[in-house]
Motif scaffolding. Structure first.
Motif, PDB file in Angstrom:
ATOM      1  N   GLY A  54       0.815  -1.208   0.000  1.00 13.93           N
ATOM      2  CA  GLY A  54       0.000   0.000   0.000  1.00 13.93           C
ATOM      3  C   GLY A  54       0.848   1.258   0.000  1.00 13.93           C
ATOM      4  O   GLY A  54       0.502   2.251  -0.642  1.00 13.93           O
ATOM      5  N   GLU A  78       2.278   1.904  -3.441  1.00 14.15           N
ATOM      6  CA  GLU A  78       1.172   2.319  -4.300  1.00 14.15           C
ATOM      7  C   GLU A  78       0.841   3.790  -4.034  1.00 14.15           C
ATOM      8  O   GLU A  78       0.663   4.578  -4.967  1.00 14.15           O
ATOM      9  CB  GLU A  78      -0.038   1.436  -3.986  1.00 14.15           C
ATOM     10  N   ILE A 123       0.903   6.937  -6.677  1.00 15.49           N
ATOM     11  CA  ILE A 123      -0.254   7.800  -6.931  1.00 15.49           C
ATOM     12  C   ILE A 123       0.122   9.265  -6.687  1.00 15.49           C
ATOM     13  O   ILE A 123      -0.169  10.148  -7.500  1.00 15.49           O
ATOM     14  CB  ILE A 123      -1.438   7.392  -6.035  1.00 15.49           C
ATOM     15  N   ASP A 128     -15.199   9.867  -1.742  1.00 16.77           N
ATOM     16  CA  ASP A 128     -14.994   8.510  -2.244  1.00 16.77           C
ATOM     17  C   ASP A 128     -13.536   8.313  -2.644  1.00 16.77           C
ATOM     18  O   ASP A 128     -12.993   9.156  -3.351  1.00 16.77           O
ATOM     19  CB  ASP A 128     -15.877   8.352  -3.501  1.00 16.77           C
ATOM     20  N   PRO A 129     -12.887   7.243  -2.223  1.00 12.98           N
ATOM     21  CA  PRO A 129     -11.483   7.057  -2.649  1.00 12.98           C
ATOM     22  C   PRO A 129     -11.389   6.567  -4.092  1.00 12.98           C
ATOM     23  O   PRO A 129     -10.957   5.451  -4.366  1.00 12.98           O
ATOM     24  CB  PRO A 129     -10.957   6.019  -1.655  1.00 12.98           C
ATOM     25  N   TYR A 130     -11.771   7.437  -5.027  1.00 14.86           N
ATOM     26  CA  TYR A 130     -11.795   7.016  -6.442  1.00 14.86           C
ATOM     27  C   TYR A 130     -10.409   7.017  -7.077  1.00 14.86           C
ATOM     28  O   TYR A 130     -10.204   6.435  -8.130  1.00 14.86           O
ATOM     29  CB  TYR A 130     -12.761   7.904  -7.255  1.00 14.86           C
ATOM     30  N   THR A 131      -9.439   7.677  -6.461  1.00 15.60           N
ATOM     31  CA  THR A 131      -8.108   7.749  -7.082  1.00 15.60           C
ATOM     32  C   THR A 131      -7.318   6.471  -6.775  1.00 15.60           C
ATOM     33  O   THR A 131      -6.501   6.426  -5.867  1.00 15.60           O
ATOM     34  CB  THR A 131      -7.346   8.982  -6.602  1.00 15.60           C
ATOM     35  N   THR A 132      -7.616   5.422  -7.532  1.00 16.02           N
ATOM     36  CA  THR A 132      -6.847   4.185  -7.385  1.00 16.02           C
ATOM     37  C   THR A 132      -5.606   4.276  -8.254  1.00 16.02           C
ATOM     38  O   THR A 132      -5.453   5.217  -9.043  1.00 16.02           O
ATOM     39  CB  THR A 132      -7.696   2.991  -7.832  1.00 16.02           C
ATOM     40  N   LEU A 133      -4.719   3.295  -8.122  1.00 17.61           N
ATOM     41  CA  LEU A 133      -3.485   3.319  -8.904  1.00 17.61           C
ATOM     42  C   LEU A 133      -3.747   3.423 -10.407  1.00 17.61           C
ATOM     43  O   LEU A 133      -3.168   4.288 -11.068  1.00 17.61           O
ATOM     44  CB  LEU A 133      -2.644   2.089  -8.562  1.00 17.61           C
ATOM     45  N   PHE A 181      -7.661  10.709  -3.461  1.00 18.95           N
ATOM     46  CA  PHE A 181      -6.579   9.918  -2.876  1.00 18.95           C
ATOM     47  C   PHE A 181      -6.623  10.003  -1.349  1.00 18.95           C
ATOM     48  O   PHE A 181      -6.514   8.997  -0.646  1.00 18.95           O
ATOM     49  CB  PHE A 181      -5.242  10.436  -3.413  1.00 18.95           C
ATOM     50  N   SER A 228      -9.234  11.273   0.445  1.00 20.09           N
ATOM     51  CA  SER A 228     -10.617  11.231   0.925  1.00 20.09           C
ATOM     52  C   SER A 228     -10.980  12.439   1.777  1.00 20.09           C
ATOM     53  O   SER A 228     -12.049  12.486   2.383  1.00 20.09           O
ATOM     54  CB  SER A 228     -10.898   9.964   1.762  1.00 20.09           C
TER      55      SER A 228
END
Lengths: 300, 283, 258
Positions: free
Chosen positions: B3, B6, B10, B120-125, B193, B195
């Motif tokens: 994590g 990652e 990001i 929302d934690p939309y910023t994924t890798l 990223f 939140s």
């Protein structure tokens, strides 16, 4: 009827506060404009000089036990020297090599961060109050309004220092040279003026004026390393007045001081900073070069 | 991948997107801004409000964040970019602070100084890397087109540029608006990223950091900006335990670069030609 | 033949000094005209007034039948006037080729989206811009130095590069501001040939500012002479050479500078 007279009293009081605050901005803005008029770049480290002045005064009072006159003198000289050293270390090598003022601007941004964080690391970030050397007792103005002795004092001190600057610029040999340099630094150099000495004098004067502002601001708001951030308002004042114009810097500062205090008195003190920036926007929309600014055209 | 790694990747992508935006404006169009964190804030808040309050999908919300930043930049740029030099720098500083103050005081919409939680934690890798790659390609295409040449002409000599038929004010506005879009998107990604966003995250220090990265990498070199982002983001991670020295080092680095090598690490060259030159000098 | 450009009663003062004082002259379409005069006579100011760098206090400038007096610089240029500079204004850090391409692109557009995606017309138009620029560089004898940084060129070549850059705008009128300044006699000789060849092959009107009389006398059939901001003589080379005011201006100038 009573309410009206109360409104008038508040108004007068806020006008005096505004003039006082504005005149302190003017001390800062004039020094900044002076540097701008000669080297044609925005010295963002100017706020650092103010902080140096504030801490020098604090140290002289607290550590050395000096009286306010000695402490102020040490503060002015200390900030002046730091300004000169800043110029020699960071700006001189750049201005001697290129005429890209963007590089000077970025270096001054860097120096501003360096000075602020040197205080954070070595003196600590906490807020400090200057010992009560400047009276802040209330003063009644002919029974019309009350204001504080501090506001009157800072107004008087600013007028004295701005007057002294005016005399220096108009009546002395170096003052004349600085005004010639503001017209064209290179020509001044060709006329046999020692350009490096001249620039140092300009920085010393700017630093000393900033220190006066720094002392009054640290009484008004207490002293902390980020106090220099307040120079944003002096920059804004200089832009409203017209970058590089000394009368413009004074007038712009007074306008800002009044606007801030009247907003605080009649609307809400949370909105005063917003009013400052709205004034900036309005100026840029209506007269982009500022009240006293001239449109400089480059030689083709 | 852990994590932590990652997260760093990001963060690198987000910083690189914002850095490319500032690089276009400062390095290629020669306009110095001290308020670009405000465009990140606009992007972050727009996207946060659209996704949380109006449950919009994150993808159009991010684009909307970029567009809001662009619109604000346009209205700021039109009056200020007709002036030369420092007027814009100071105006951008003032306006950047003004935008932050509005975000702090407009409680009903932005929830004020305490920040906006629950994004929302939309910023994924993949999202971060994907956005970075797309924006990277578009940016390199832009600077290798007529528009890039126009920007550089205005930067190097605006009088000569206008005497070659360029409307220099419009070109600067174009560069500003695009750079605001990049910063807006970066801000939107940062919100997704962490939140959580807060006006104080987008203060003058953040703006300075953005500029520092660009200057460090080299004014007029997009790959220099990417290299600068890599170095400064990683160094910041390393220095986290002694973070009070971080700003001091930033400041000192800015001054030292300006004094010793004002053109930054790569100068105005892009990486491939930098290596070519470097090898040629070697042999 | 109609005039390509006509200046009527143009005046410009700087801080009380009349830099240009009620100047009127016109240049015919296809003409190669010279603007001469001693240092500080106001010749460059005339170019700056034509190209909108300064706005005149009085008078009008009509170019190709259209009043261009109120136009901004970039608008004047887009009407078809190009110029070079007395103290070179090249993009020093860019390559020779980029310098010309930057100007050449102005007549060869593609959209923003084509620019950022490199799709559509991008490839074709970019190639056209490059080809056109290379042709012009070949024309002024700089083709083999196309990838060199402009600032590293020898002085005489930098002047040629400026001419190529100006030509790439496809102007109807070319203004050359002291193209021979700082050149040795040999280079001036070659420049003479270049200017006459350009004039012949591109079907242009040209105005050349020169401080040195000889170059202008040799190539320009129509000469305007200025001193202290005012026009003191106009005519063919022989008439100018014999004109008492011109002789006085130049002799006086030499006395001052000697």
């Amino acid at each position: 009827m009573k309410e009206v007279s109360h409104g008038l009293e508040t108004f007068l009081q806020q006008v005096i506060n505004g003039l006082s605050l504005g005149s302190v901005y003017a001390l800062i803005a004039v020094g900044y404009s002076l540097v701008y008029s000669v080297l044609l770049f925005s010295n963002f480290a100017h706020g650092g000089f103010l902080v140096v002045g504030g801490y020098a005064c604090y140290a002289a009072l607290k550590v050395l036990g000096a009286n306010i006159w000695v402490a102020s003198a040490m503060s002015l000289v200390g900030a002046g020297i730091v300004a000169v050293v800043t110029e020699r270390l960071a700006y001189k090598p750049i201005r001697e090599r290129t005429n890209v003022t963007l590089y000077l601007l970025i270096a001054s941004m860097g120096m501003s961060i360096v000075i602020e964080n040197l205080f954070v690391i070595f003196v600590g970030g906490r807020f400090r109050a200057l010992p009560p050397v400047i009276p802040t007792s209330p003063v009644s103005l002919f029974g019309l309004a009350t204001t504080s002795a501090f506001d009157l004092l800072s107004l008087v001190a600013s007028v004295v220092f701005l007057g002294a600057l005016q005399i220096f610029l108009l009546r002395t040999k170096w003052g004349l040279a600085i005004r010639a340099a503001a017209y064209d630094l290179r020509t001044a150099g060709l006329m046999g003026v020692n350009v490096n000495l001249l620039v140092s004098i300009v920085f010393f004067v700017a630093g000393a004026l900033a220190a006066v502002g720094g002392i009054f601001l640290s009484v008004r708001y207490t002293l902390y390393p980020q106090l220099g951030g307040i120079t944003i308002k002096a920059f804004v004042a200089a832009v409203i007045g017209g970058l590089g114009s000394l009368p413009g810097a004074v007038v712009g500062s007074i306008i800002l001081g009044l606007a801030e205090m009247l907003t605080a008195g009649f609307i809400s003190s949370q909105l005063r900073d917003l009013v400052v920036f709205s004034l900036l926007v309005v100026t840029l929309l209506v007269k982009p070069s500022g009240l006293f600014g001239k449109n400089v055209s480059e030689k083709v | 991948m852990s994590g932590y790694t990652e997260g760093i990747i990001i963060l690198l992508c987000i910083n690189a997107i914002a850095g490319m935006g500032v690089s276009l404006l400062t390095g290629f169009a020669g306009v110095f801004s001290l308020g670009h964190a405000a465009y990140m804030a606009l992007g972050a808040y727009t996207t946060a409000i659209l996704t949380v309050q109006y449950s919009m999908h994150w993808l159009p919300a991010i684009v909307a964040g970029g567009i809001v930043a662009m619109i604000v930049a346009y209205f700021i740029g039109v009056p200020t970019l007709r002036l030369m030099g420092d007027y814009f720098a100071i105006a951008s500083l003032g306006l950047g602070e003004a935008i932050r103050l509005i975000l702090e005081n407009w409680q009903s919409v932005t929830r004020g100084a305490r920040g906006y939680p629950g994004i929302d934690p939309y910023t994924t890798l993949p999202v971060a890397v994907g956005a970075f790659l797309i924006l990277l390609i578009l940016m390199f295409n832009f600077i290798n087109s007529r528009y890039g040449r126009a920007c550089k002409a205005c930067r190097d000599d605006y009088i000569a540029a206008s005497l070659l038929g360029f409307n220099t004010a419009n070109i600067r506005i174009l560069a500003l608006v695009l750079s605001a879009f990049y910063c807006g998107v970066a801000g939107a990604l940062l919100g997704g990223f962490l939140s959580f966003i807060q006006p104080v995250m987008f203060d003058m220090m953040k703006s300075t950091e953005l500029t520092a990265v660009v200057v460090f990498g080299g004014l007029g070199s997009m790959s220099g900006t990417l290299l600068g982002t890599l170095v400064i983001t990683l160094v910041t991670e390393l220095f986290r335990p002694i973070s009070q020295y971080r700003m001091l080092i930033y400041g000192a680095v800015l001054v030292i670069i300006m004094v010793i090598r004002p053109e930054g690490i790569l100068g105005n060259r892009e990486l491939p030609s930098f290596f070519r030159r470097f090898l040629r000098r070697d042999s | 033949m109609a005039a390509i450009i006509e200046l009527t009663n143009i005046t410009k003062t700087f801080g009380g000094v009349r830099a240009v004082d009620a100047i009127s002259f016109s240049v015919e379409r296809g003409e190669l005209a010279g603007l001469i005069g001693p240092n500080g006579a106001g010749k460059t100011t005339v170019f700056n007034l034509i190209t909108g760098v300064y706005d005149p206090d009085q008078g009008s400038i009509v170019f190709d039948g259209e009043d261009i007096t109120p136009l901004k610089t970039y608008q004047v240029i887009r009407k078809g006037i190009a110029r070079t500079f007395q103290n070179l204004r090249l993009f020093q850090r860019s390559t020779v080729l980029e310098n010309v391409m930057t100007a050449a692109q102005n007549g060869l557009p593609y959209s923003f989206w084509e620019g950022v995606t490199h799709l559509g017309r991008w490839r074709g138009v970019e190639r056209k811009i490059r080809d056109k620029s290379m042709d012009l560089l070949a024309r002024v004898g700089l083709a083999d130095r196309a990838l060199q940084e402009a600032g590293t060129l020898p002085y005489g070549y930098q002047r040629r590069l400026e001419i190529a850059r100006a030509l790439s705008l496809d102007p109807k009128l070319l203004l050359l501001d002291e193209p021979a300044a700082g050149m040795n006699p040999e280079e001036v000789y070659a420049l003479n040939d270049l200017i006459t060849a350009i004039h012949r092959d591109f079907g242009l009107s040209i105005i050349v500012i020169e401080h040195h009389m000889d170059l202008v006398m040799e190539i320009c059939p129509h000469i305007v002479c200025m001193n202290f901001g005012a026009k003191i003589a106009e005519g063919g080379p022989e008439a100018i050479q014999r004109h008492p005011e011109v002789l006085k201006a130049y002799l006086g100038d030499e006395e001052e500078t000697a």
